[in-house]
Write a protein that holds these residues in place. Structure first.
Motif, PDB file in Angstrom:
ATOM      1  N   TRP A 178      41.374  42.764  34.192  1.00 17.54           N
ATOM      2  CA  TRP A 178      42.220  41.926  33.447  1.00 17.54           C
ATOM      3  C   TRP A 178      43.241  42.942  32.588  1.00 17.54           C
ATOM      4  O   TRP A 178      44.204  42.608  32.062  1.00 17.54           O
ATOM      5  CB  TRP A 178      41.531  41.011  32.341  1.00 17.54           C
ATOM      6  N   ALA A 179      42.574  44.087  32.067  1.00 14.07           N
ATOM      7  CA  ALA A 179      43.375  45.238  31.372  1.00 14.07           C
ATOM      8  C   ALA A 179      44.275  46.029  32.158  1.00 14.07           C
ATOM      9  O   ALA A 179      44.277  47.237  32.074  1.00 14.07           O
ATOM     10  CB  ALA A 179      42.512  45.767  30.603  1.00 14.07           C
ATOM     11  N   GLY A 180      45.281  45.417  33.069  1.00 12.26           N
ATOM     12  CA  GLY A 180      46.082  46.202  34.034  1.00 12.26           C
ATOM     13  C   GLY A 180      47.429  45.948  33.456  1.00 12.26           C
ATOM     14  O   GLY A 180      48.383  45.816  34.266  1.00 12.26           O
ATOM     15  N   MET A 181      47.677  46.079  32.097  1.00 11.79           N
ATOM     16  CA  MET A 181      49.116  45.981  31.444  1.00 11.79           C
ATOM     17  C   MET A 181      50.088  47.444  32.241  1.00 11.79           C
ATOM     18  O   MET A 181      49.680  48.261  32.318  1.00 11.79           O
ATOM     19  CB  MET A 181      49.240  46.185  30.141  1.00 11.79           C
ATOM     20  N   ARG A 182      51.127  46.884  32.526  1.00 14.09           N
ATOM     21  CA  ARG A 182      52.079  47.882  32.768  1.00 14.09           C
ATOM     22  C   ARG A 182      53.176  48.026  31.706  1.00 14.09           C
ATOM     23  O   ARG A 182      52.940  47.350  30.718  1.00 14.09           O
ATOM     24  CB  ARG A 182      53.203  47.168  34.152  1.00 14.09           C
ATOM     25  N   GLY A 183      53.928  49.331  32.105  1.00 17.78           N
ATOM     26  CA  GLY A 183      54.585  49.570  30.823  1.00 17.78           C
ATOM     27  C   GLY A 183      56.027  50.469  31.288  1.00 17.78           C
ATOM     28  O   GLY A 183      56.494  50.187  32.203  1.00 17.78           O
TER      29      GLY A 183
END
Length: 530
Positions: free
Chosen positions: A347-352
């Motif tokens: 779930w901690a797959g934030m893009r930036g």
């Protein structure tokens, strides 16, 4: 050159980040939201992401500070899951997201779809570390996420170059792509290995903390530039150098370490704040070129790509976590593992900002002068994926971790381990002091020798006192009381020095000398109890 937009960006993002520390909303999300709103305020300058600025000027220092704060030993212990995520998952996500986009968006060429897949494949180093610090993830999960985010940009950039070459008609092949990846990876690691020892030698042989810290600020840019110059991965070069220097930081002079910590905290704060604000400020730039797609149609594509990105990570994470554990050797080495850790990692797959910077580097035309197919749509889908992961996953991650009820850190056991380590070190230091004082060349007056022993004893006892009970009257722990009383005493001394300066009994130069001495005493008192 107009510097006002840059000053506004830095000052505004720092102000929002500072205010965000006092509200329950995650700071990265708050910065993105404010950037989205401000982007439509009349008079606000256009902040178009320039990949020639973001990649060589923003990425190296962010990677460097994240890597020096990481543990080389912990990353080595988690090498298998880190490699599976930073290399295997990025290539998997590139193919899956690209293939899905090809079928979802009518008329989107497969090569352009794979470009999109490579662009949105890597979770962002800044987003991962920012969220990990805020929510207090278990150490193993944090190490894996940090390790992944340090290396995956190199994989994604290489995959992007291969997909882009195919899209613009340069005839890229699978064999050529694998070869380019190996050259970039081996070359980047090689450059880092070549640079790390001489850079560390130079750091330890410079005699002034000011020069050492100047070198520290230059190191990530030097490593990145040298690697890129030989067509290797600048990302991997920076990470290798930073891990080595962080692992050997104890060999550097204490003044350098103190200054370096303060300097890099400031640099990371400013850059991270500006980076998340820049993400929000890209909305007008992205929407201007969308033109031919209706709002509902574009939103449908964006939602579909976001769902594919989110689901694909779980599809990779669980098999990559549990299939290797079919080996009895792996199970014996890693112990029991629940489903909760992989779920958080999934779930901690934030893009930036790296994804956006790569997307903006897509050329306007292909060979023959034709426009790059659906470039504006690729930019839009990248932007919505970045925003979607930051909003949906970034907001829900803290309550998700609380819901999963990970075991809390055993602070008492950690303090006991710290106290035992301090006791062993103090015993050796005491023996060393006895041996030194026995030499007539080291003769000291008794009061000064006693002072050395008193300082050592105070340092030894400070950790044990942290295990004491809370004062029932004040609600303070022993270390809180010690720190407060120390500051009260030092504050009284400062007032006297200032009064003497104002009365012209001492000059300003002497005042600064005396105040610096008190500042160091106060810093020592604070560090002894934290």
């Amino acid at each position: 050159m107009d510097v006002m937009p840059l000053l506004l960006l830095v000052a505004g993002s720092a102000a929002v980040a500072g205010a965000g520390r006092r509200v329950p909303v995650p700071v990265p999300l708050l910065l993105v939201a404010v950037g989205l709103v401000v982007s439509y305020v009349p008079g606000v300058p256009d902040y178009t992401l320039d990949p020639h600025v973001v990649l060589p000027l923003l990425l190296p220092p962010l990677l460097y500070t994240a890597a020096t704060d990481s543990s080389y030993l912990d990353l080595r212990a988690q090498a298998r899951p880190v490699a599976l995520l930073s290399v295997g998952y990025v290539l998997f996500a590139t193919f899956v997201v690209g293939s899905a986009a090809y079928f979802i968006v009518p008329g989107l060429p497969l090569t352009a779809a794979l470009v999109l897949g490579a662009v949105v494949a890597p979770p962002d180093a800044v987003a991962a570390t920012a969220v990990a610090r805020r929510v207090g993830l278990p150490s193993r999960v944090t190490t894996i996420l940090q390790g992944e985010s340090l290396v995956n940009d190199a994989t994604a950039i290489t995959a992007f170059k291969v997909a882009l070459a195919a899209a613009v008609g340069e005839g890229a092949t699978w064999a050529g792509g694998i070869g380019e990846f190996l050259i970039a990876a081996v070359g980047g690691v090689g450059v880092g290995l070549v640079l790390m020892v001489p850079l560390h030698w130079l750091r330890t042989h410079l005699t002034e903390a000011l020069l050492q810290n100047t070198l520290s600020l230059l190191i990530p840019f030097v490593a990145y530039a040298v690697a890129e110059q030989v067509h290797a991965s600048g990302v991997l070069a920076v990470v290798v150098v930073a891990l080595y220097l962080g692992h050997r930081a104890w060999e550097v002079d204490f003044a350098t370490r103190l200054q370096e910590e303060a300097v890099w905290k400031m640099v990371a704060f400013v850059l991270e704040s500006a980076v998340f604000a820049l993400i929000g400020l890209q909305l007008p730039v992205v929407l201007e070129g969308l033109g031919e797609y209706e709002g509902a149609e574009a939103a449908g594509y964006a939602l579909a790509v976001f769902l594919v990105v989110a689901v694909a990570r779980f599809v990779w994470v669980y098999p990559a976590t549990f299939l290797p554990r079919l080996s009895a050797r792996v199970r014996a080495r890693e112990g029991e593992l629940s489903w909760k850790g992989p779920f958080v990692i999934g779930w901690a797959g934030m893009r930036g900002v790296v994804s956006l910077a790569i997307a903006f580097s897509i050329p306007l035309t292909v060979h023959g002068g034709e426009p790059f197919p659906e470039r504006n749509l690729v930019l839009f889908l990248t932007f919505t994926t970045v925003i979607g992961t930051l909003v949906v996953q970034g907001v829900s991650l803290p309550p998700l971790i609380r819901l999963l009820k990970f075991p809390a850190r055993d602070t008492r056991a950690e303090t006991l381990a710290e106290a035992n380590a301090q006791a062993q070190a103090s015993r050796v230091a005491d023996e060393r002091l006895d041996a030194l004082l026995a030499d007539e060349r080291n003769a000291l007056p008794a009061p000064l020798a006693d002072r050395l022993r008193t300082v050592l004893e105070r340092r030894r006892n400070a950790v044990w006192e942290r295990l004491g009970q809370v004062n029932p009257v004040t609600g303070e722990t022993v270390d809180d009381t010690y720190r407060r009383l120390s500051r009260e005493m030092i504050g009284a001394e400062r007032e006297v020095f200032v009064r003497l300066r104002d009365g012209r009994y001492i000059d300003d130069e002497m005042l600064r000398t005396l105040l610096r001495r008190l500042d160091l005493e106060e810093a020592a008192a604070y560090r002894e109890t934290t």
